[in-house]
Design an enzyme around this catalytic site. Structure first.
Site, mmCIF file in Angstrom:
data_model
loop_
_atom_site.group_PDB
_atom_site.id
_atom_site.type_symbol
_atom_site.label_atom_id
_atom_site.label_comp_id
_atom_site.label_asym_id
_atom_site.label_seq_id
_atom_site.Cartn_x
_atom_site.Cartn_y
_atom_site.Cartn_z
ATOM 1 N N ASN A 1 36.315 49.353 79.163
ATOM 2 C CA ASN A 1 37.075 48.772 78.057
ATOM 3 C C ASN A 1 38.185 49.686 77.590
ATOM 4 O O ASN A 1 39.257 49.224 77.204
ATOM 5 C CB ASN A 1 36.142 48.368 76.927
ATOM 6 C CG ASN A 1 35.478 47.040 77.242
ATOM 7 O OD1 ASN A 1 36.147 46.025 77.299
ATOM 8 N ND2 ASN A 1 34.195 47.073 77.520
ATOM 9 N N ASP B 1 29.796 39.509 61.075
ATOM 10 C CA ASP B 1 28.627 40.113 60.413
ATOM 11 C C ASP B 1 28.634 39.753 58.924
ATOM 12 O O ASP B 1 27.600 39.448 58.336
ATOM 13 C CB ASP B 1 28.671 41.635 60.575
ATOM 14 C CG ASP B 1 28.880 42.032 62.025
ATOM 15 O OD1 ASP B 1 27.903 42.067 62.781
ATOM 16 O OD2 ASP B 1 30.040 42.269 62.413
ATOM 17 N N ARG C 1 26.104 52.415 79.156
ATOM 18 C CA ARG C 1 26.991 52.315 78.007
ATOM 19 C C ARG C 1 28.301 53.077 78.246
ATOM 20 O O ARG C 1 29.379 52.617 77.877
ATOM 21 C CB ARG C 1 26.254 52.845 76.773
ATOM 22 C CG ARG C 1 26.982 52.615 75.487
ATOM 23 C CD ARG C 1 26.032 52.721 74.288
ATOM 24 N NE ARG C 1 26.791 53.141 73.124
ATOM 25 C CZ ARG C 1 27.071 54.398 72.862
ATOM 26 N NH1 ARG C 1 26.654 55.368 73.653
ATOM 27 N NH2 ARG C 1 27.776 54.719 71.782
ATOM 28 N N GLY D 1 37.025 41.739 71.049
ATOM 29 C CA GLY D 1 36.294 42.128 72.265
ATOM 30 C C GLY D 1 35.501 43.410 72.053
ATOM 31 O O GLY D 1 36.008 44.384 71.489
ATOM 32 N N ALA E 1 38.002 31.922 72.944
ATOM 33 C CA ALA E 1 39.354 31.345 72.902
ATOM 34 C C ALA E 1 39.302 29.819 72.873
ATOM 35 O O ALA E 1 40.124 29.175 72.220
ATOM 36 C CB ALA E 1 40.174 31.826 74.097
ATOM 37 N N ARG F 1 29.269 43.664 79.470
ATOM 38 C CA ARG F 1 28.294 44.534 80.118
ATOM 39 C C ARG F 1 27.629 43.749 81.242
ATOM 40 O O ARG F 1 27.073 42.685 81.012
ATOM 41 C CB ARG F 1 27.233 44.977 79.108
ATOM 42 C CG ARG F 1 26.274 46.026 79.666
ATOM 43 C CD ARG F 1 25.137 46.257 78.681
ATOM 44 N NE ARG F 1 25.574 46.933 77.486
ATOM 45 C CZ ARG F 1 25.360 48.225 77.233
ATOM 46 N NH1 ARG F 1 24.713 48.970 78.089
ATOM 47 N NH2 ARG F 1 25.786 48.760 76.119
ATOM 48 N N HIS G 1 30.710 47.225 64.366
ATOM 49 C CA HIS G 1 30.248 45.885 64.731
ATOM 50 C C HIS G 1 29.213 46.043 65.840
ATOM 51 O O HIS G 1 29.524 46.023 67.025
ATOM 52 C CB HIS G 1 31.389 44.982 65.201
ATOM 53 C CG HIS G 1 30.866 43.735 65.850
ATOM 54 N ND1 HIS G 1 30.190 42.760 65.146
ATOM 55 C CD2 HIS G 1 30.845 43.330 67.135
ATOM 56 C CE1 HIS G 1 29.791 41.817 65.976
ATOM 57 N NE2 HIS G 1 30.173 42.136 67.193
ATOM 58 N N ALA H 1 42.194 34.364 77.020
ATOM 59 C CA ALA H 1 42.513 32.971 76.661
ATOM 60 C C ALA H 1 41.692 31.943 77.435
ATOM 61 O O ALA H 1 41.588 30.788 77.009
ATOM 62 C CB ALA H 1 44.004 32.719 76.860
#
Ligand code: NAI
Length: 326
Positions: free
Chosen positions: A105, A159, A98, A130, A17, A92, A187, A12
């Site tokens: 996450n 997209d 990666r 996210g 946000a 990142r 995505h 937020a």
């Protein structure tokens, strides 16, 4: 008067946000006759900033805003939530691999999935924004065994909207005239924006553009790398357009698309050869608060190739987090 709808938003204090909350409170998400309660989550160190945003929200005196909750506890944020827009994620950082990004996450979305499972409305509609959005949605879904899997979606709408804008400009038609665009897959730059079925005022856009080299060498890379191009130009990542896409995604899911196609990342039912449960971008129509995947689209050779690239990427992400889900 209608009962207020509880909309939880995570991250937020962040820049998406900042573009999103005001529009939700203004009625852009659910219509001008539906009061909303905002339930805002961020990390402890960001709560002061959330307070500042809420001071500004207060100062808008939004007639539809029936309450605001500010918290760093996911179970408080998701309590009885009807809609949860999960924007907050671990970005990142320099030199981060990666695998580390996925793991950081996964930890966040495991906790948030479990909190949704425990506290949210059984009909909660979850949109993960996210990144990596599809895999984060997959983790949240897997961590919420008591909620229907179909409640968990990921955002492909940015997209989709980026592709609509490029197509309208290339074909010289109004963006509002375009129908039947499909964005398949993850995505990420591997997404496949597929305009083979797209029409403008009933006329085929593929026939009108009639340029396969443009599709392959210009259109797909432009849409796929748009996020990076915006960072390059603006010095900050897409925020207002991401917030706008989140509004479009949830509004259409709740209020319907009137037969129109939108692109959503949804848990696969096995169609199109995507393993069940993988959160994959597909064309869908929405009615009565439910989405239905558009079935029966034939994939030509080029489409099959693109499909495989984006699916393989998602399968490897799912594999990358498999241990964390045990
Ligand atoms: P930002 O960095 O401005 O804000 C992120 C906010 O999330 C921060 O306030 C941070 O404290 C918070 N946060 C981090 N971990 C959290 C947690 N565990 N619980 C609650 N809050 C947490 O980032 P911005 O620009 O708002 O972007 C947010 C995310 O959206 C990023 O992951 C970005 O990659 C993604 N994104 C996705 C798009 C899509 O199309 N799916 C498009 C654009 C951005």
């Amino acid at each position: 008067a209608k009962t207020p709808v509880r909309v939880a938003v995570t991250g937020a204090a962040g820049q998406i946000a900042y573009s999103l909350l005001f529009r939700i409170a203004n009625g852009d998400l659910l219509g001008k006759d539906t009061p909303v309660i905002l339930q805002l989550l961020d990390l402890p160190q960001a709560l002061n900033a959330v307070n500042g945003v809420v001071m500004e929200i207060d100062d808008c005196a939004f007639p539809l805003l029936a309450g605001v909750v500010i918290t760093d506890d996911p179970e408080v944020a998701f309590k009885d939530a009807d809609i949860a827009i999960l924007v907050g994620a671990r970005p990142r950082s320099k030199g981060m691999e990666r695998a580390d990004l996925l793991a950081a996450n996964a930890a966040i979305f495991k906790v948030q999935g479990a909190a949704l499972n425990k506290a949210a409305s059984r009909d909660v509609k979850v949109l993960v924004v996210g990144n990596p959005a599809n895999t984060n949605a997959y983790i949240a879904m897997k961590s919420a065994p008591d909620l229907p899997a179909k409640n968990f979606t990921a955002m492909l709408r940015l997209d989709h909207n980026r592709a609509l804008s490029q197509l309208a400009a290339k074909a010289g038609v109004a963006v509002s005239s375009l129908e039947k665009l499909a964005v398949w897959g993850n995505h990420s730059p591997t997404m496949y924006a597929d305009y083979r079925a797209t029409t403008a005022n009933g006329e085929s856009i593929k026939a009108k553009i009639n340029d396969e080299a443009w599709n392959r060498d210009t259109f797909l890379p432009t849409v796929g790398k748009r996020g990076a191009a915006i960072i390059e130009a603006r010095g900050l990542s897409s925020a207002a357009s991401a917030a706008n896409a989140a509004i479009d995604h949830v509004r259409d899911w709740v209020l319907g698309t009137n037969g129109g196609w939108v692109s959503m990342g949804v848990p696969s039912d096995g169609s199109y050869g995507v393993p069940e449960g993988i959160i994959f971008g597909v064309p869908a129509t929405c009615e009565n608060g439910e989405y239905t995947v558009v079935k029966g689209i034939e994939l030509d050779e080029f489409s099959k190739e693109r499909f495989k690239i984006t699916l393989d990427e998602l399968l490897s992400e799912a594999e990358g987090v498999a241990d964390l889900l045990k």
